[in-house]
Design a protein around this motif. Structure first.
Motif, mmCIF file in Angstrom:
data_model
loop_
_atom_site.group_PDB
_atom_site.id
_atom_site.type_symbol
_atom_site.label_atom_id
_atom_site.label_comp_id
_atom_site.label_asym_id
_atom_site.label_seq_id
_atom_site.Cartn_x
_atom_site.Cartn_y
_atom_site.Cartn_z
ATOM 1 N N MET A 140 -23.287 11.683 8.188
ATOM 2 C CA MET A 140 -23.101 13.230 8.922
ATOM 3 C C MET A 140 -22.557 14.091 8.006
ATOM 4 O O MET A 140 -21.492 13.949 7.407
ATOM 5 C CB MET A 140 -22.432 12.862 10.227
ATOM 6 N N ALA A 141 -23.021 15.431 8.034
ATOM 7 C CA ALA A 141 -22.438 16.401 7.303
ATOM 8 C C ALA A 141 -20.863 16.955 7.930
ATOM 9 O O ALA A 141 -20.582 16.701 8.888
ATOM 10 C CB ALA A 141 -23.178 17.762 7.443
ATOM 11 N N LEU A 142 -20.124 17.059 7.055
ATOM 12 C CA LEU A 142 -18.660 17.359 7.233
ATOM 13 C C LEU A 142 -18.640 18.702 7.770
ATOM 14 O O LEU A 142 -19.493 19.774 7.459
ATOM 15 C CB LEU A 142 -17.783 17.215 5.944
ATOM 16 N N LYS A 143 -17.911 18.918 8.739
ATOM 17 C CA LYS A 143 -17.584 20.353 9.400
ATOM 18 C C LYS A 143 -17.102 20.968 8.670
ATOM 19 O O LYS A 143 -16.014 21.078 7.705
ATOM 20 C CB LYS A 143 -16.780 20.200 10.758
ATOM 21 N N GLU A 144 -17.047 22.659 8.741
ATOM 22 C CA GLU A 144 -16.147 23.628 8.064
ATOM 23 C C GLU A 144 -14.667 23.277 8.612
ATOM 24 O O GLU A 144 -14.432 23.052 9.669
ATOM 25 C CB GLU A 144 -16.699 25.135 8.716
ATOM 26 N N VAL A 145 -14.059 23.682 7.597
ATOM 27 C CA VAL A 145 -12.511 23.500 7.721
ATOM 28 C C VAL A 145 -11.888 24.947 8.158
ATOM 29 O O VAL A 145 -12.331 25.945 7.830
ATOM 30 C CB VAL A 145 -11.644 22.851 6.644
ATOM 31 N N GLY A 146 -10.754 24.838 8.658
ATOM 32 C CA GLY A 146 -9.850 26.308 8.861
ATOM 33 C C GLY A 146 -9.095 26.646 7.464
ATOM 34 O O GLY A 146 -9.139 25.851 6.659
ATOM 35 N N PRO A 147 -8.573 27.754 7.513
ATOM 36 C CA PRO A 147 -7.794 28.019 6.726
ATOM 37 C C PRO A 147 -6.508 27.157 6.203
ATOM 38 O O PRO A 147 -6.189 26.545 6.827
ATOM 39 C CB PRO A 147 -7.284 29.529 7.087
ATOM 40 N N MET A 148 -6.468 27.025 4.851
ATOM 41 C CA MET A 148 -5.466 26.103 4.305
ATOM 42 C C MET A 148 -5.609 24.586 4.512
ATOM 43 O O MET A 148 -4.632 23.956 4.546
ATOM 44 C CB MET A 148 -4.076 26.618 4.801
ATOM 45 N N GLU A 149 -6.721 24.297 4.651
ATOM 46 C CA GLU A 149 -7.185 22.898 4.917
ATOM 47 C C GLU A 149 -7.947 22.440 3.619
ATOM 48 O O GLU A 149 -8.956 23.252 3.266
ATOM 49 C CB GLU A 149 -7.949 22.490 6.039
ATOM 50 N N PRO A 150 -7.777 21.186 2.934
ATOM 51 C CA PRO A 150 -8.555 21.008 1.834
ATOM 52 C C PRO A 150 -9.903 20.481 2.274
ATOM 53 O O PRO A 150 -10.047 20.184 3.343
ATOM 54 C CB PRO A 150 -7.565 19.662 1.135
ATOM 55 N N ILE A 151 -10.742 20.307 1.283
ATOM 56 C CA ILE A 151 -12.156 20.351 1.751
ATOM 57 C C ILE A 151 -12.568 19.266 0.807
ATOM 58 O O ILE A 151 -12.023 19.053 -0.411
ATOM 59 C CB ILE A 151 -13.202 21.416 1.252
ATOM 60 N N ARG A 152 -13.772 18.669 0.824
ATOM 61 C CA ARG A 152 -14.347 17.579 0.232
ATOM 62 C C ARG A 152 -15.614 17.944 -0.769
ATOM 63 O O ARG A 152 -15.887 17.599 -1.509
ATOM 64 C CB ARG A 152 -14.527 16.120 1.058
ATOM 65 N N THR A 153 -16.373 18.914 0.124
ATOM 66 C CA THR A 153 -17.445 19.288 -0.251
ATOM 67 C C THR A 153 -17.505 20.821 0.127
ATOM 68 O O THR A 153 -16.902 21.132 0.895
ATOM 69 C CB THR A 153 -18.884 18.957 0.331
ATOM 70 N N HIS A 154 -18.423 21.522 -0.588
ATOM 71 C CA HIS A 154 -18.541 23.154 -0.460
ATOM 72 C C HIS A 154 -19.121 23.383 1.078
ATOM 73 O O HIS A 154 -18.989 24.377 1.409
ATOM 74 C CB HIS A 154 -19.262 23.746 -1.639
ATOM 75 N N MET A 155 -19.745 22.421 1.534
ATOM 76 C CA MET A 155 -20.346 22.678 2.746
ATOM 77 C C MET A 155 -19.116 22.936 3.958
ATOM 78 O O MET A 155 -19.430 23.397 4.983
ATOM 79 C CB MET A 155 -21.047 21.150 3.399
ATOM 80 N N GLN A 156 -18.019 22.561 3.512
ATOM 81 C CA GLN A 156 -16.720 22.577 4.579
ATOM 82 C C GLN A 156 -16.201 24.081 4.360
ATOM 83 O O GLN A 156 -15.151 24.501 5.432
ATOM 84 C CB GLN A 156 -15.545 21.614 4.167
ATOM 85 N N ILE A 157 -16.515 24.609 3.386
ATOM 86 C CA ILE A 157 -15.953 26.036 3.233
ATOM 87 C C ILE A 157 -16.268 27.131 4.406
ATOM 88 O O ILE A 157 -17.583 27.060 4.874
ATOM 89 C CB ILE A 157 -16.449 26.793 1.980
ATOM 90 N N PRO A 158 -15.078 27.577 4.984
ATOM 91 C CA PRO A 158 -15.355 28.347 6.296
ATOM 92 C C PRO A 158 -16.421 29.657 5.961
ATOM 93 O O PRO A 158 -16.353 30.173 5.013
ATOM 94 C CB PRO A 158 -13.938 29.121 6.826
ATOM 95 N N ARG A 159 -17.047 29.849 7.001
ATOM 96 C CA ARG A 159 -18.152 31.145 6.875
ATOM 97 C C ARG A 159 -17.672 32.447 6.987
ATOM 98 O O ARG A 159 -17.936 33.075 6.462
ATOM 99 C CB ARG A 159 -19.127 30.722 8.060
#
Lengths: 326, 399, 184, 99
Positions: free
Chosen positions: A1-20
């Motif tokens: 399952m794709a990882l969800k976008e994160v909120g500000p100041m949270e680390p990410i694992r893939t670029h798919m999580q970068i907030p829109r």
């Protein structure tokens, strides 16, 4: 399952999580393919809307804020060229003071981020940045390095690399482009005992995003040295911005590493380095370079790589491996 | 009417009086860099913060340029911001002070005026403040530690007024005021804050209502914004007068924008400012004893220039001598203030008294009472028909 | 009372400037008007320094140096000479830290038209403070000889200006000099 | 068009409408334009990531694969070509502008 976008100041694992959400609007007058905006877009996403931006004079400033327009959806201030560090110091001090007195909400975090060019950082703004670092202001200082004074039309700065043509290091009978070695701003930042410093590159968005998150979370000043290709000043086609940025990493010209509370780490290892010639030949600013000059530049890069490998205690950036000719 | 306001008489230098006033104004951010002769004020402010008497952030900047820059940043967040400086430091700040004015941020500065290099001089005169006259700053000249204290508080009132929103400087003489201990009645902070309540009316950086401050003004717009600053300056004359009157009502001390001394029947007048206005006052008394009908106008507000007040005060005077403390090199007259006095009458020169320009106390060359009595006598001779030299008269200069 | 001008002579580190200030603080505390200021410039330990005090019942407007003092105060005996007494008014007062006699002091100053007040402030300072910082001792002599400010106000001002742990010793120095001064 | 006089302009040249450059069209800068071939698109998001001007728009669409698709904001796209170069599956065509 794709990882969800994160909120500000949270680390990410893939670029798919970068907030829109975009905190900088289009319609500004930056050149086609300007590297600055890939960087600024993502760093603002990482910082979120509770962020005050200080932007000393430079390309980014003039292309985003010609009255009555502004591209900035976060509070933004420009004062002068040489004082990004000190203006940000004042902004941070005021937030601290007003929060302490209960005039600003005490529990609400407000990030202070400087976006400055290389001229405004390594040259004219150097002193004010040094003061900001040394006084431990909680500010993330982002150096958008396009390796010359682009806003005034491609004049050399203390960040212009060996060999590069600029309008003030022209190629003539006696001069053949820049002949000195650029400042090492990372080491200068580290010498100020900042808790966090890192190099970033727009071709590596996840690495870039996570370093911003770390910088924002640092308990004192943080420094991000961003590599920002300039199609106009470096003389390459605007569609190649990301490719040029990537090639800088693959040749070891731009090593992605961080200094995190005393520990160095190369975050994007390059086990087989491409020769710097691959990077040079993409850009018109290096077109005049002789074999001898390219060799000299390769030596400078080799030395830099060796230095960083030493800092991290192992060979993470490997030797130059020439591609087999087919 | 003087209300029941608690005051304590203290013995303070003007440097300390200025720092005390900033403390009593409850400033939020101080950014200061040491420079003679303002350093003791920066030290005193640090002491206040260090011992908890003042709840402010003290930014130990690495230069005056950064001091001004940090104050701009702080003010843009809504802080009451203050610094002290002098001489080379003020000139180094000047780039940012122009910007602070353009951004309409009400920062306040104490300036212990000092000569400019070269040759190097740490001593007092007004070469430092003189070139700042066109920067869009409110500039007070004060003549005592008490007036300095009161004027810093008034400066916040004027600078923060929505009709003004401009930075302000309280200028006092290096050494001959900055380092002189004298009586100052200080006001309770609570009462000061009744006079200057903390209310942010200027543009600020707020994530809840993001705005952009410090944009590019292209040829379609720049002119209008400069004119807005001029209008704010014009407003500041009235606002400064109101602020002084309200101050007098609350605290029993008022100064006006100019202060007239023995001007009622004066035939000739001196215009002085800063410390030397005090010495000139003594000289006027002495000259009067010798039968010379001389009066004194102490200029308190230099920018904006109180043109109407001054023209009115000079209505019945045939000759005015302007005692300036800086040299505008190569200008028709060297004094910074004399040029303003002359240009007041540009639209109708027939209304103008004759104007004599004097330079004095340059690099803190001491000015004696006798020197200024001699000026009064000379003005009297000019009034009686002696020709006024077509250049600045240098007092105390060795040939 | 009309304007009184005082000039203090010492060497850098002896506290002449502080003495001039304490005098002004005391006068102001007493309801008078006063100014105190150093000779403006670069101060270096050991070098001769001057400081000034003005006291009046009325506000003081004058901002010049002091050219014709009513009183001079000499903190360091080695400074004694005619130059120190320059401008001192006729019938003026010289308060001097010395172990010499009033006559000898007048002779050294080259003036016989003045009053002198002498005290061995160095000895007092060494005995009370255990250090040759003579400014508080000479203040005691000055207060007694000049009658310009009250001892109580001076003691209060001394408390506000000297380091907390030296307060008692300094107050003792003032009091002793106040008692021991010889006026002639 | 008449521009506002000094009385109508905000104090200190501040801009109170954050992001209002969005009302400025930079689409005319283009000589070539990117055209997304939705059938080829794998939703890898790299065009959205690398666009300097944020002119690739990520649109939620329940009927599309992975619930989204990508569109170009032609009002602002300056035609730099980075998306076209960086698309790993050649799902973006580079088409000359016709005006």
């Amino acid at each position: 399952m794709a990882l969800k976008e994160v909120g500000p100041m949270e680390p990410i694992r893939t670029h798919m999580q970068i907030p829109r959400e975009e905190l900088i609007a289009p319609g500004h007058s930056a050149c086609q393919g300007c590297g600055h905006f890939i960087i600024v877009r993502h760093l603002l996403k990482a910082a979120g809307p509770n962020t005050i931006v200080v932007n000393p004079t430079g390309c980014l400033e003039v292309v985003t804020t010609v009255f009555p327009y502004s591209s900035w959806k976060v509070p933004w201030i420009h004062v002068a060229f040489e004082n990004g560090g000190s203006v940000a110091s004042g902004v941070e001090a005021a937030i601290k003071s007003l929060q302490k007195k209960g005039i600003l909400p005490k529990d609400e975090r407000i990030n202070v981020v400087v976006f400055a060019g290389d001229g405004g950082t390594v040259d004219i703004g150097f002193q004010s940045l040094s003061g900001m670092f040394e006084r431990r202001h909680k500010v993330v200082y982002v150096l958008l390095d396009n390796e010359a004074y682009m806003n005034t039309g491609i004049q050399r700065s203390g960040s212009t690399p060996y060999g590069a043509w600029t309008t003030t290091t022209p190629v003539g009978k006696r001069w053949k482009g820049e002949w000195r070695v650029r400042k090492d701003m990372m080491q200068i930042a580290v010498a100020h005992h900042v808790p966090y410093a890192a190099t970033i590159n727009p071709a590596y968005p996840v690495d870039m995003y996570n370093k911003m998150v770390k910088a924002l979370k640092a308990e004192g000043p943080a420094f991000l040295h961003a590599y920002s290709p300039c199609p106009t000043g470096w003389r390459f086609d605007p569609s190649l911005t990301v490719e040029v940025a990537r090639m800088a990493v693959l040749t070891g010209y731009w090593v992605l590493y961080e200094y995190d509370h005393g520990n160095y780490k190369v975050t994007v290892p390059v086990l087989k380095r491409k020769p710097v010639r691959e990077f040079v030949k993409m850009q018109g600013r290096f077109r005049h370079m002789t074999e001898e000059q390219i060799k000299k530049l390769q030596e400078i890069i080799d030395e830099q790589v060796e230095h960083i490998n030493k800092l991290v205690g192992k060979t993470v950036i490997g030797p130059v491996v020439e591609e087999q000719k087919k | 009417m003087i209300t029941m306001v608690k005051m304590v008489r203290k013995a303070l230098t003007t440097n300390y009086a200025v720092a005390h006033a900033a403390k009593d104004s409850d400033v939020d951010v101080i950014a200061a860099y040491p420079i003679t002769p303002s350093t003791p004020a920066a030290e005193k402010l640090a002491e206040y913060v260090a011992n908890g008497e003042l709840d402010a952030e003290y930014v130990h900047v690495e230069s005056e340029h950064s001091a001004a820059s940090a104050l701009v940043g702080a003010s843009a967040v809504g802080a009451r911001a203050f610094t002290v400086t002098a001489s080379q430091g003020l000139i180094y700040m000047s780039e940012v002070l122009y910007i602070a004015s353009g951004l309409r941020l009400p920062i306040v500065l104490g300036v212990a005026s000092r000569a400019l290099s070269a040759p190097l001089s740490i001593w007092g005169d007004m070469h430092d403040i003189a070139p700042l006259r066109d920067a869009g700053l409110i500039i007070y000249f004060v003549s005592s530690a008490q007036e300095a204290y009161d004027s810093v508080i008034q400066a916040f009132k004027v600078a923060e007024d929505p009709r003004v929103h401009l930075p302000a400087i309280v200028d006092y003489d290096g050494f001959i005021m900055s380092h002189v201990t004298e009586p100052v009645d200080v006001i309770d902070r609570e009462d000061v804050l009744k006079y200057i309540p903390k209310k942010v009316t200027w543009n600020t950086l707020n994530p809840k209502q993001p705005i952009s401050i410090g944009t590019v003004g292209d040829p379609d717009y720049y002119y209008e914004f400069k004119y807005q600053q001029q209008v704010a300056m014009e407003n500041a004359v009235k606002v400064a007068e109101e602020a002084d009157k309200e101050f007098e009502k609350m605290f029993g001390r008022g100064y006006g924008l100019i202060e007239e001394y023995r001007m009622d029947d004066a035939e000739v007048a001196m215009i002085a400012y800063g410390a030397h206005a005090g010495t000139a006052r003594v000289a006027v008394d002495k000259a009067r004893e010798e039968g010379i009908k001389v009066g004194l106008i102490k200029l308190r507000l230099w920018r904006p220039f109180p043109t109407e007040h001054l023209m009115k005060a000079l209505e019945n005077v045939s000759v005015v001598g302007v005692l300036d403390r800086a040299m505008a090199l190569g200008a028709p007259r060297q004094g910074p203030v004399v040029k303003d006095v002359i240009s007041m009458y540009a639209s109708d020169p027939s209304k103008a008294p004759k104007v004599a320009s004097y330079a004095l106390a340059i690099g803190q060359r001491d000015v004696k009472i006798e020197d200024l009595v001699a000026v009064a006598k000379q003005l009297d001779e000019f009034a009686k028909g002696k020709e006024i030299p077509n250049k600045t008269i240098c007092i105390g200069l060795r040939e | 009372m009309s304007l009184v001008e005082i000039r203090w002579h010492g060497r850098g580190g002896q506290g002449a400037v502080t003495a001039s200030e304490i005098t002004a603080i005391a006068a102001i505390d007493q309801g008078k008007y006063a100014q105190a200021f150093p000779s403006f410039g670069v101060e270096r330990r050991g070098a001769p320094v001057e400081a000034f005090t003005r006291i009046d019942d009325k506000p003081i407007y004058i901002r010049t140096k002091v050219y014709e003092p009513d009183i001079i105060v000499v903190l360091d005996p080695t400074l004694l000479g005619p130059e120190i007494a320059r401008g001192l008014k006729e019938n003026g007062l010289a308060v001097v830290n010395t172990d010499k006699s009033p006559e000898e002091v007048k002779k050294l100053l080259g003036r016989d038209d003045i009053k002198v007040a002498i005290v061995d402030a160095t000895k007092i300072a060494l005995e009370t403070l255990k250090r040759p910082i003579v400014n508080t001792a000479i203040l005691g002599a000055f207060v007694k000889a000049s009658g310009l400010v009250d001892l109580d106000h001076v003691l209060k001002a001394v408390k506000s200006k000297v380091p907390p742990r030296t307060v008692e010793a300094n107050l003792e120095a003032v009091r002793r000099a106040y008692e021991e001064v010889v006026i002639a | 068009m008449t521009l506002p006089g000094w009385k109508e302009l905000p104090e200190g040249a501040v801009v109170r409408e954050p992001g209002n450059t969005v009302t400025i069209s930079t689409g005319e800068w283009r000589v070539f334009k990117p055209v997304i071939i939705d059938e080829k698109c794998t939703r890898c998001r790299l065009c959205w990531i690398y666009c300097p001007d944020g002119t690739i728009i990520e649109v939620d669409d329940p009927n599309a694969p992975l619930g989204k698709r990508y569109e170009v904001d032609y009002e602002h796209c300056k035609g730099c070509g980075i998306c076209w170069k960086e698309c790993p599956v050649n799902a973006i065509e580079w088409v000359p502008e016709e005006r």
